[in-house]
Design an enzyme around this catalytic site. Sequence first.
Site, mmCIF file in Angstrom:
data_model
loop_
_atom_site.group_PDB
_atom_site.id
_atom_site.type_symbol
_atom_site.label_atom_id
_atom_site.label_comp_id
_atom_site.label_asym_id
_atom_site.label_seq_id
_atom_site.Cartn_x
_atom_site.Cartn_y
_atom_site.Cartn_z
ATOM 1 N N TYR A 14 39.344 50.335 6.277
ATOM 2 C CA TYR A 14 39.385 51.722 5.993
ATOM 3 C C TYR A 14 39.009 52.989 6.734
ATOM 4 C CZ TYR A 14 34.934 52.715 3.334
ATOM 5 O OH TYR A 14 33.453 52.858 3.340
ATOM 6 N N LYS A 24 33.904 48.461 8.731
ATOM 7 C CA LYS A 24 33.930 48.976 7.787
ATOM 8 C C LYS A 24 35.028 48.792 6.548
ATOM 9 C CE LYS A 24 34.258 53.849 7.559
ATOM 10 N NZ LYS A 24 33.055 54.432 6.421
ATOM 11 N N GLU A 26 20.481 52.732 6.514
ATOM 12 C CA GLU A 26 21.378 53.919 6.378
ATOM 13 C C GLU A 26 21.313 54.176 5.373
ATOM 14 O OE1 GLU A 26 25.406 52.733 7.696
ATOM 15 O OE2 GLU A 26 25.247 51.131 7.105
ATOM 16 N N LEU A 62 26.348 50.847 10.199
ATOM 17 C CA LEU A 62 27.858 51.105 10.393
ATOM 18 C C LEU A 62 27.443 51.852 12.048
ATOM 19 C CD1 LEU A 62 30.939 51.071 9.672
ATOM 20 C CD2 LEU A 62 30.838 53.311 8.612
HETATM 21 N N1 PDD Z 1 31.685 56.334 4.464
HETATM 22 N N2 PDD Z 1 27.251 54.455 6.423
HETATM 23 C C1 PDD Z 1 27.853 53.665 5.986
HETATM 24 C C2 PDD Z 1 28.216 52.681 5.104
HETATM 25 C C3 PDD Z 1 29.162 54.681 5.495
HETATM 26 O O1 PDD Z 1 30.224 54.449 4.600
HETATM 27 C C4 PDD Z 1 29.775 55.044 6.459
HETATM 28 C C5 PDD Z 1 30.976 56.571 5.925
HETATM 29 C C6 PDD Z 1 28.550 56.329 7.257
HETATM 30 C C7 PDD Z 1 28.978 57.269 8.294
HETATM 31 O O2 PDD Z 1 30.341 56.522 9.017
HETATM 32 P P1 PDD Z 1 30.941 58.188 9.972
HETATM 33 O O3 PDD Z 1 30.141 59.179 10.111
HETATM 34 O O4 PDD Z 1 32.040 57.336 10.805
HETATM 35 O O5 PDD Z 1 32.228 58.571 8.425
HETATM 36 C C8 PDD Z 1 27.807 55.413 7.736
HETATM 37 C C9 PDD Z 1 32.982 57.173 4.215
HETATM 38 C C10 PDD Z 1 32.600 58.637 4.430
HETATM 39 C C11 PDD Z 1 33.482 56.804 2.755
HETATM 40 O O6 PDD Z 1 33.249 55.724 2.776
HETATM 41 O O7 PDD Z 1 34.529 57.626 2.531
#
Ligand code: PDD
Length: 284
Positions: free
Chosen positions: A33, A147, A180, A205
């Site tokens: 996703y 992801k 993270e 991630l």
């Molecule tokens: N989540 N690390 C994890 C585990 C995440 O699920 C996310 C983002 C990030 C940050 O990634 P980005 O900057 O590309 O959004 C880091 C999204 C927002 C979610 O699961 O809704």
Amino acid sequence: MAKISYVDGLYLHYKDSKIHIEDRGYHFGDAIYEVVMFNEGIFFDYDEHIKRLLRSLKSLNITLPISCKSLKIIIKNVIKKNKVVFGSIYIQVSRGVAQRNHSYKNLTLKPIIIISVTEKNNDYLNNFIGVSAITLNDNRWARPDIKTTQLLPNILAKTIADEKGAYEAIFVDQDDYITEGSSSNIWIVNYDNELITRNLDGQILSGITRNAVKNCAVQNNIKILERKFLKDELLTAKEVFLTSATSFVTPIVKIDNSSINNGLIGELSCSLRELYLKAMKTSN
Ligand code: PDD
């Protein structure tokens, strides 16, 4: 609430937006996703999100069943049909529908794409508060760099945070280093005003917001160190903040029982948030 979603080739009303019971995403979390923010027709880092979507798909041997050009048209259609100005788009691609069987060898499946939109209030962009976080052991699988929708440890951690009135749960690996957040990347600022965030070692991630903030820092001569940092460094940092597509740059002012920066939003967190949002205004 947004009413129209895209489900496997069709634009459907919310109540009809359904997935087959044998979708492998539903059975196994065999799906990937992305979440992309947009405001007034401008996507925040769209190309980078799509590149990561393709990378995640490749890691799982799933092929996007449509072109990237068609995907963008569909995404724009979903936004238009819902008349949303500011919000986020959720894109999910599962391996497809098949009788339940762990192995996908010899299965010729059509991946299922779903796209939905969430409207956000403008306050969301302007409200800038310091949040609290808790730390928890990182008990996720060994490939958090992909992801996938398989997010059980993340949702359990976020729920524990929620129960404790905290905004985020920060994962700590077995050697006491921060990985993270449950849905964000974590940053600290040290007393030399250097930014520190974990390097991309496969244990986090590769956040699209992380990368955008990194670019903002470089352009503004703010020193960045990409390296692992200990939980102790986190708790005694000058500033701490998290980044994600939906939280932008959000300062963390309390972690477990420790106050960060006396519970106040730090200067660098504040300017990076401004720089990031400014960069996103023209990021298409
Ligand atoms: N989540 N690390 C994890 C585990 C995440 O699920 C996310 C983002 C990030 C940050 O990634 P980005 O900057 O590309 O959004 C880091 C999204 C927002 C979610 O699961 O809704």
